[in-house]
Design a protein around this motif. Structure first.
Motif, short mmCIF file in Angstrom:
data_model
loop_
_atom_site.label_atom_id
_atom_site.label_comp_id
_atom_site.label_asym_id
_atom_site.label_seq_id
_atom_site.Cartn_x
_atom_site.Cartn_y
_atom_site.Cartn_z
N MET A 74 37.02 27.29 24.21
CA MET A 74 37.49 28.61 23.81
C MET A 74 38.80 28.89 24.54
O MET A 74 38.93 28.61 25.74
N THR A 75 39.76 29.45 23.82
CA THR A 75 41.05 29.76 24.44
C THR A 75 40.94 30.90 25.44
O THR A 75 41.50 30.85 26.53
N GLU A 76 40.19 31.94 25.07
CA GLU A 76 40.04 33.12 25.92
C GLU A 76 38.67 33.13 26.54
O GLU A 76 37.65 33.16 25.86
N ARG A 77 38.64 33.09 27.88
CA ARG A 77 37.37 33.12 28.61
C ARG A 77 37.50 34.22 29.67
O ARG A 77 38.08 33.99 30.72
N ALA A 78 37.01 35.39 29.34
CA ALA A 78 37.30 36.56 30.15
C ALA A 78 36.08 37.07 30.90
O ALA A 78 34.93 36.86 30.50
N ILE A 79 36.37 37.73 32.00
CA ILE A 79 35.35 38.47 32.75
C ILE A 79 35.79 39.94 32.72
O ILE A 79 36.98 40.24 32.85
N TYR A 80 34.83 40.83 32.50
CA TYR A 80 35.14 42.25 32.42
C TYR A 80 34.59 42.96 33.64
O TYR A 80 33.40 42.86 33.95
N TYR A 81 35.46 43.67 34.34
CA TYR A 81 35.05 44.45 35.50
C TYR A 81 34.95 45.92 35.10
O TYR A 81 35.98 46.57 34.88
N ALA A 82 33.74 46.41 34.98
CA ALA A 82 33.52 47.83 34.63
C ALA A 82 33.75 48.67 35.88
O ALA A 82 32.82 49.14 36.53
N SER A 83 35.01 48.85 36.22
CA SER A 83 35.37 49.48 37.49
C SER A 83 35.38 51.00 37.41
O SER A 83 36.30 51.66 37.86
N HIS A 84 34.29 51.56 36.86
CA HIS A 84 34.24 53.02 36.72
C HIS A 84 32.80 53.55 36.80
O HIS A 84 32.57 54.71 36.55
N SER A 85 31.85 52.72 37.15
CA SER A 85 30.45 53.13 37.13
C SER A 85 29.82 53.14 38.52
O SER A 85 28.62 52.99 38.67
N HIS A 86 30.64 53.28 39.54
CA HIS A 86 30.19 53.28 40.94
C HIS A 86 29.43 51.99 41.28
O HIS A 86 28.49 52.00 42.07
N ASN A 87 29.86 50.88 40.66
CA ASN A 87 29.30 49.58 41.00
C ASN A 87 30.21 48.92 42.03
O ASN A 87 31.13 49.54 42.56
N ASP A 88 29.98 47.64 42.32
CA ASP A 88 30.79 46.95 43.33
C ASP A 88 32.26 46.89 42.93
O ASP A 88 33.14 46.90 43.79
N TYR A 89 32.55 46.79 41.64
CA TYR A 89 33.93 46.72 41.20
C TYR A 89 34.65 48.05 41.40
O TYR A 89 35.87 48.10 41.50
N HIS A 90 33.88 49.11 41.43
CA HIS A 90 34.43 50.47 41.57
C HIS A 90 34.53 50.87 43.04
O HIS A 90 35.51 51.49 43.46
N THR A 91 33.51 50.54 43.83
CA THR A 91 33.44 51.03 45.20
C THR A 91 33.42 49.93 46.26
O THR A 91 33.45 50.23 47.45
N GLY A 92 33.37 48.67 45.84
CA GLY A 92 33.27 47.57 46.80
C GLY A 92 34.56 47.31 47.55
O GLY A 92 35.61 47.90 47.28
N LYS A 93 34.50 46.36 48.49
CA LYS A 93 35.66 46.00 49.29
C LYS A 93 36.60 45.10 48.49
O LYS A 93 36.17 44.27 47.71
N ASP A 94 37.89 45.26 48.73
CA ASP A 94 38.89 44.43 48.05
C ASP A 94 38.64 42.95 48.30
O ASP A 94 38.81 42.11 47.41
N GLU A 95 38.26 42.60 49.53
CA GLU A 95 38.03 41.19 49.87
C GLU A 95 36.90 40.60 49.03
O GLU A 95 36.98 39.44 48.59
N ASP A 96 35.85 41.38 48.80
CA ASP A 96 34.73 40.89 47.99
C ASP A 96 35.17 40.66 46.54
O ASP A 96 34.76 39.69 45.90
N ILE A 97 35.99 41.56 46.03
CA ILE A 97 36.49 41.41 44.66
C ILE A 97 37.40 40.19 44.56
O ILE A 97 37.34 39.43 43.60
#
Length: 199
Positions: A74-97
Protein backbone atom coordinates in the motif's frame (compact mmCIF):
# COMPACT_ATOMS: atom_id res chain seq x y z
CA UNK A 1 29.58 -11.68 -1.49
CA UNK A 2 26.89 -11.47 1.16
CA UNK A 3 26.50 -7.72 0.79
CA UNK A 4 26.58 -7.98 -3.01
CA UNK A 5 23.74 -10.52 -2.92
CA UNK A 6 21.73 -8.29 -0.59
CA UNK A 7 22.36 -5.25 -2.79
CA UNK A 8 21.23 -7.19 -5.86
CA UNK A 9 18.07 -8.28 -4.04
CA UNK A 10 17.34 -4.69 -2.94
CA UNK A 11 17.46 -3.48 -6.54
CA UNK A 12 14.52 -5.75 -7.37
CA UNK A 13 12.14 -4.32 -4.77
CA UNK A 14 9.85 -1.35 -5.29
CA UNK A 15 9.82 2.04 -3.53
CA UNK A 16 10.23 1.87 0.26
CA UNK A 17 11.26 -1.77 0.00
CA UNK A 18 14.36 -3.38 1.49
CA UNK A 19 16.56 -6.47 1.60
CA UNK A 20 18.22 -8.06 4.63
CA UNK A 21 21.07 -10.52 4.24
CA UNK A 22 23.58 -12.31 6.46
CA UNK A 23 26.94 -13.80 5.58
CA UNK A 24 30.08 -15.21 7.14
CA UNK A 25 33.27 -14.09 5.45
CA UNK A 26 36.84 -14.31 6.71
CA UNK A 27 35.68 -15.47 10.11
CA UNK A 28 33.41 -12.45 10.49
CA UNK A 29 29.65 -12.57 10.57
CA UNK A 30 27.96 -9.73 8.72
CA UNK A 31 24.46 -8.34 8.46
CA UNK A 32 23.42 -6.04 5.61
CA UNK A 33 20.25 -3.97 5.44
CA UNK A 34 19.83 -2.18 2.13
CA UNK A 35 16.81 -0.08 1.24
CA UNK A 36 15.50 0.90 -2.16
CA UNK A 37 15.42 4.44 -0.72
CA UNK A 38 15.75 6.17 2.65
CA UNK A 39 12.36 4.95 3.89
CA UNK A 40 13.21 1.45 2.76
CA UNK A 41 16.40 1.59 4.85
CA UNK A 42 14.38 2.70 7.88
CA UNK A 43 11.73 0.00 7.43
CA UNK A 44 14.45 -2.59 6.81
CA UNK A 45 16.13 -1.61 10.08
CA UNK A 46 12.82 -2.15 11.86
CA UNK A 47 12.48 -5.55 10.21
CA UNK A 48 16.00 -6.47 11.35
CA UNK A 49 15.20 -5.49 14.95
CA UNK A 50 12.17 -7.80 14.85
CA UNK A 51 14.33 -10.57 13.32
CA UNK A 52 16.86 -10.49 16.15
CA UNK A 53 16.63 -12.88 19.09
CA UNK A 54 17.40 -11.74 22.62
CA UNK A 55 18.66 -14.06 25.37
CA UNK A 56 19.53 -12.26 28.56
CA UNK A 57 22.17 -9.71 27.60
CA UNK A 58 23.00 -11.44 24.32
CA UNK A 59 21.56 -10.63 20.91
CA UNK A 60 21.55 -13.12 18.05
CA UNK A 61 20.72 -12.73 14.38
CA UNK A 62 19.64 -16.04 12.83
CA UNK A 63 21.53 -16.76 9.60
CA UNK A 64 19.58 -16.42 6.35
CA UNK A 65 20.09 -18.84 3.49
CA UNK A 66 19.36 -15.99 1.07
CA UNK A 67 18.55 -12.29 1.44
CA UNK A 68 15.00 -11.60 2.57
CA UNK A 69 13.15 -8.84 0.76
CA UNK A 70 9.91 -6.98 1.35
CA UNK A 71 8.10 -4.00 -0.09
CA UNK A 72 4.88 -2.24 0.93
CA UNK A 73 1.72 -3.29 -0.89
CA UNK A 74 0.00 0.00 0.00
CA UNK A 75 1.33 3.44 -0.87
CA UNK A 76 -0.26 5.16 2.14
CA UNK A 77 0.24 3.55 5.54
CA UNK A 78 -0.92 6.01 8.15
CA UNK A 79 -1.32 6.21 11.89
CA UNK A 80 -3.95 8.55 13.30
CA UNK A 81 -3.37 10.35 16.58
CA UNK A 82 -6.71 11.40 18.08
CA UNK A 83 -5.04 14.23 19.98
CA UNK A 84 -8.24 15.69 21.43
CA UNK A 85 -9.78 13.05 23.71
CA UNK A 86 -7.55 13.44 26.79
CA UNK A 87 -5.63 10.31 25.77
CA UNK A 88 -1.84 9.92 25.69
CA UNK A 89 -1.62 11.78 22.39
CA UNK A 90 -3.46 14.72 23.96
CA UNK A 91 -1.93 14.84 27.44
CA UNK A 92 1.14 12.58 27.31
CA UNK A 93 4.80 13.58 27.34
CA UNK A 94 6.45 14.71 24.11
CA UNK A 95 9.21 12.14 24.60
CA UNK A 96 6.68 9.29 24.74
CA UNK A 97 5.04 10.50 21.53
CA UNK A 98 8.44 10.81 19.83
CA UNK A 99 9.32 7.22 20.77
CA UNK A 100 5.89 6.03 19.64
CA UNK A 101 6.38 7.72 16.27
CA UNK A 102 9.83 6.15 15.93
CA UNK A 103 8.34 2.74 16.62
CA UNK A 104 5.59 3.34 14.04
CA UNK A 105 8.20 4.36 11.46
CA UNK A 106 10.21 1.19 12.09
CA UNK A 107 7.03 -0.82 11.45
CA UNK A 108 6.63 0.81 8.03
CA UNK A 109 4.16 3.62 8.78
CA UNK A 110 4.89 6.46 6.36
CA UNK A 111 2.17 9.00 7.25
CA UNK A 112 0.87 10.51 10.47
CA UNK A 113 -2.49 12.24 10.78
CA UNK A 114 -3.57 14.35 13.73
CA UNK A 115 -6.78 16.01 14.85
CA UNK A 116 -6.98 19.58 13.60
CA UNK A 117 -7.15 22.44 16.09
CA UNK A 118 -10.67 22.37 17.63
CA UNK A 119 -11.82 25.39 15.65
CA UNK A 120 -15.46 24.90 16.61
CA UNK A 121 -14.68 26.85 19.80
CA UNK A 122 -13.68 30.00 17.92
CA UNK A 123 -15.58 32.63 15.89
CA UNK A 124 -12.86 32.99 13.26
CA UNK A 125 -9.15 32.45 12.79
CA UNK A 126 -8.30 35.79 14.45
CA UNK A 127 -10.54 35.19 17.48
CA UNK A 128 -8.51 36.19 20.59
CA UNK A 129 -10.11 33.26 22.42
CA UNK A 130 -8.00 30.83 20.43
CA UNK A 131 -4.91 32.23 22.09
CA UNK A 132 -6.06 31.01 25.48
CA UNK A 133 -3.76 28.47 27.08
CA UNK A 134 -5.78 25.38 26.10
CA UNK A 135 -6.19 26.33 22.45
CA UNK A 136 -2.62 27.54 22.01
CA UNK A 137 -1.17 24.46 23.70
CA UNK A 138 -3.25 22.18 21.50
CA UNK A 139 -1.98 23.94 18.39
CA UNK A 140 1.67 23.89 19.54
CA UNK A 141 1.40 20.22 20.47
CA UNK A 142 0.01 19.40 17.02
CA UNK A 143 2.92 21.24 15.39
CA UNK A 144 5.47 19.41 17.56
CA UNK A 145 3.97 16.04 16.60
CA UNK A 146 4.06 16.96 12.92
CA UNK A 147 7.69 18.08 13.13
CA UNK A 148 8.69 14.81 14.82
CA UNK A 149 6.90 12.82 12.11
CA UNK A 150 8.53 14.81 9.30
CA UNK A 151 11.96 14.31 10.88
CA UNK A 152 11.33 10.56 10.46
CA UNK A 153 10.48 11.03 6.79
CA UNK A 154 6.72 10.73 7.27
CA UNK A 155 4.08 12.70 5.46
CA UNK A 156 1.65 14.54 7.73
CA UNK A 157 -2.01 15.42 7.46
CA UNK A 158 -4.94 16.67 9.50
CA UNK A 159 -8.32 15.12 10.13
CA UNK A 160 -11.47 17.13 10.77
CA UNK A 161 -15.19 16.31 10.82
CA UNK A 162 -17.55 18.13 8.44
CA UNK A 163 -19.63 19.36 11.37
CA UNK A 164 -16.66 21.16 12.88
CA UNK A 165 -16.28 24.75 11.69
CA UNK A 166 -15.50 28.22 12.96
CA UNK A 167 -18.67 29.54 14.62
CA UNK A 168 -19.01 32.45 12.19
CA UNK A 169 -18.93 30.02 9.26
CA UNK A 170 -22.08 28.16 10.30
CA UNK A 171 -25.06 29.63 8.46
CA UNK A 172 -28.37 29.61 10.40
CA UNK A 173 -30.02 27.20 7.96
CA UNK A 174 -27.32 24.62 8.66
CA UNK A 175 -27.34 24.95 12.44
CA UNK A 176 -28.78 22.23 14.64
CA UNK A 177 -32.17 23.09 16.10
CA UNK A 178 -33.52 22.19 19.57
CA UNK A 179 -33.91 18.66 20.84
CA UNK A 180 -30.39 17.57 19.96
CA UNK A 181 -27.73 17.07 22.61
CA UNK A 182 -25.11 18.91 20.56
CA UNK A 183 -23.88 22.44 20.17
CA UNK A 184 -26.84 24.38 18.66
CA UNK A 185 -24.32 26.39 16.63
CA UNK A 186 -22.86 23.25 15.08
CA UNK A 187 -23.42 22.03 11.56
CA UNK A 188 -25.88 19.19 11.04
CA UNK A 189 -24.13 16.38 9.20
CA UNK A 190 -23.43 12.66 9.12
CA UNK A 191 -20.52 11.02 10.90
CA UNK A 192 -18.21 10.80 7.89
CA UNK A 193 -14.75 12.31 8.13
CA UNK A 194 -12.91 14.52 5.73
CA UNK A 195 -9.20 14.07 5.41
CA UNK A 196 -6.94 16.85 4.18
CA UNK A 197 -3.65 15.11 3.55
CA UNK A 198 -0.54 17.28 3.62
CA UNK A 199 2.79 16.74 1.88
Amino acid sequence: KGQEATSAAAKKVGPEGYAIGTSSEGGKNRIAVIGADSRGSLFGTGALLRHLRFTGKDVFCPALAAPETAEPWMTERAIYYASHSHNDYHTGKDEDIRRDLEDAALWGINSMWVWMLPIEHYKDISDPAQHETAGLEHWNRTLRMMREAKALGMRTGTVIEPNVALLNFVKPEFQAKGGLAINPKALVCDESHRIANGK
